[in-house]
Design a protein around this motif. Structure first.
Motif, PDB file in Angstrom:
ATOM      1  N   GLN A  14       0.826  -1.209   0.000  1.00  0.00           N
ATOM      2  CA  GLN A  14       0.000   0.000   0.000  1.00  0.00           C
ATOM      3  C   GLN A  14       0.857   1.254   0.000  1.00  0.00           C
ATOM      4  N   VAL A 321      -3.380  -8.623   6.935  1.00  0.00           N
ATOM      5  CA  VAL A 321      -2.953  -7.218   6.938  1.00  0.00           C
ATOM      6  C   VAL A 321      -2.395  -6.890   8.318  1.00  0.00           C
ATOM      7  N   ASN A 324      -2.265  -0.213   8.047  1.00  0.00           N
ATOM      8  CA  ASN A 324      -2.722   0.614   6.931  1.00  0.00           C
ATOM      9  C   ASN A 324      -2.799   2.071   7.379  1.00  0.00           C
ATOM     10  N   TYR A 356       2.216  -2.264   4.372  1.00  0.00           N
ATOM     11  CA  TYR A 356       1.965  -0.822   4.398  1.00  0.00           C
ATOM     12  C   TYR A 356       3.298  -0.092   4.282  1.00  0.00           C
TER      13      TYR A 356
END
Length: 532
Positions: A14, A321, A324, A356
């Motif tokens: 990301q 994940v 973020n 991230y």
């Protein structure tokens, strides 16, 4: 979908574009900056980049308030700049995923300007308008995710409009077929340009209760929590009809070859997995944020992984994940030593990992002085520690002024340790967390057991979480010490030879005698097993 599909075997990275690389000196990252740094991402070894919103926007919520779904905000550049990012990424075998924000628009979007112009405007029903409650006041008790009522009074037309987030972000009415088609055409605009998929913002919010009933009180609410937690979001999100909308969105992507639909969903596992859809007709990857929300110890993480594996629908592909743009950085949550263990966990679990930006450098929380706060949530609910700015600070590239991020004044302060914690310095230190990430990614690419293999739990106990990844004859044992003291575990029965391929804290690789495996404090190991 075959297991060799790119979004199954690959790693998503990301990029928060405001903070990645600025090239024009305004202190805000831009598309030319992303182009400039693609070689780094290729060196790191990731397979896809997800770019947070770059559409035209008044920036009330930094791009999550869209005023045009088919353009690029001048802050970031032009459509030509985007096409260059796409072309240059694809030439490096990097996929490009865009952030799509369909739940709400900006209050400056032409659709909303029409909708609020009169009750009889053809686009009035494109948004959610309601009369005051009997006796006056807001239509129901729904709370904005950023604090305060989720209803804004419009004096000119004598009704309230609904906004799940800021009042500058009115929610679209996804029960209206015209809204759906307009938004699907926006998707096609980018798909035709060659975009490889979308991460869909707050996808579980798209449909609201048709009767607009009050949400029930949350018996577990405490005063230090965000105001949104006062009520259980039973009627304002996660409605059964949302799955039909997502299936229709998926069909749009199916018009094009080899694209991916990722949904942002903050829900418990048993509700999260429903977003794969009936017969896997929903999101390819409903984002699994449980590693962010679960207590960081071996027992809870093991319990989480096994529960998730157990509730996945047949054929559903998992994903994980660690951080973020909305959550405190992993290094800030668990410390630098355990952040290395977390890196090994993320990149060895079964399923698609999302990284991230900056986590591979070990970036942690950056203190933001009150006068430098940018996040509207922090401004709306100050003092609760909800601000997201500390996780959005500029990427640290080198030891030059402003860490090589900008020749101007950065939009958010830099970490005070940027002169030692940056890509240039850490890439030359074989023991750095950056080089650990690179080795993990390389191992994942070279060993099918890590990218698409089976997951098998291994009994361990204490502060150790262990599991196997298998593909064909290959067996890899992952052993993670969540504790700050040395640990030891027995190798599985029947193992004749074992070789440590990678440690999070020790260099090199070494053979292990069958029987016992020793772990240093805060250490993770990847071990190749052979029967014998």
């Amino acid at each position: 979908m075959p297991e060799t599909t790119w979004w199954k075997r690959g790693i998503v990275y990301q990029i928060y574009p405001r903070s990645f690389q600025d090239t024009n000196g305004d202190g805000i990252g831009d598309l030319q900056g992303i182009s400039q740094r693609l070689d780094y991402l290729q060196w790191l070894g990731v397979d896809a980049i997800w770019i947070s919103p770059i559409f035209p926007s008044p920036m009330a919520d930094f791009g999550y308030d869209v005023s045009d779904y088919c353009g690029i905000d001048p802050i970031f550049g032009t459509l030509d700049d985007f096409d260059r990012v796409l072309e240059q990424a694809h030439s490096r075998n990097l996929k490009v995923i865009l952030d799509f924000v369909p739940n709400h628009t900006s209050d400056q979007h032409p659709w909303f300007l029409e909708s609020r112009s009169s009750r009889t405007n053809p686009k009035r029903d494109w948004y959610i308008w309601r009369d005051p409650a009997p006796g006056g006041g807001v239509p129901n008790n729904w709370i904005s995710n950023f604090g305060g009522p989720a209803w804004e009074w419009d004096e000119a037309t004598g009704q309230y409009y609904y906004h799940a987030f800021l009042k500058e972000q009115p929610d679209l009415n996804w029960r209206n077929p015209e809204v759906r088609e307009a938004m699907f055409d926006s998707l096609r605009f980018w798909l035709r340009r060659g975009v490889d998929g979308f991460r869909v913002d707050v996808i579980w919010h798209l449909i609201k209760d048709a009767e607009f009933r009050n949400n029930p009180p949350n018996p577990g609410y405490q005063s230090h929590q965000a105001e949104i937690n006062k009520y259980l979001q039973v009627h304002s999100a996660d409605q059964p009809e949302v799955h039909d909308v997502i299936a229709a969105m998926r069909q749009v992507l199916e018009e094009y070859e080899d694209r991916v639909l990722i949904g942002e969903i903050y829900l418990p596992l048993e509700r999260l997995v429903a977003y794969y859809g009936k017969d896997l007709s929903g999101a390819h990857l409903p984002f699994n944020f449980q590693l962010i929300q679960t207590a960081w110890n071996a027992h809870e993480i093991e319990k989480l992984v096994n529960e998730y594996e157990g509730v996945l629908p047949d054929g559903g592909w998992p994903n994980w994940v660690l951080g973020n743009h909305d959550q405190p950085r992993i290094g800030a949550r668990i410390g630098k030593a355990q952040a290395r263990v977390a890196a090994m966990l993320l990149l060895t679990l079964r399923g698609t990992p999302t990284m991230y930006y900056g986590d591979e450098l070990g970036m942690t929380k950056v203190e933001i002085p009150p006068e430098s706060v940018q996040d509207p949530w922090e401004k709306n609910e100050p003092g609760l520690g909800l601000g997201r700015d500390p996780a959005r600070t500029p990427m640290q590239w080198d030891s030059s002024p402003n860490a090589g991020f900008t020749p101007g004044e950065p939009w958010l302060p830099l970490a005070p340790d940027f002169q030692t914690c940056n890509v240039e310095v850490l890439s030359q230190d074989s023991g750095s967390v950056l080089c650990l990430y690179r080795r993990l990614i390389d191992l994942r690419r070279r060993h099918l057991a890590l990218s698409i293999g089976q997951y098998l739990p291994v009994q361990s106990g204490g502060q150790v979480f262990a599991y196997e990844r298998r593909h064909g004859a290959e067996r890899l044992l992952i052993v993670l010490n969540f504790g700050h003291a040395a640990q030891a575990i027995d190798l599985p029965d029947g193992v004749g030879k074992a070789r440590v391929l990678l440690s999070t804290v020790r260099s090199g690789d070494w053979h292990v005698e069958a029987g016992c495996l020793d772990l240093a404090p805060d250490e993770g190991l990847i071990v190749a097993l052979e029967e014998g």
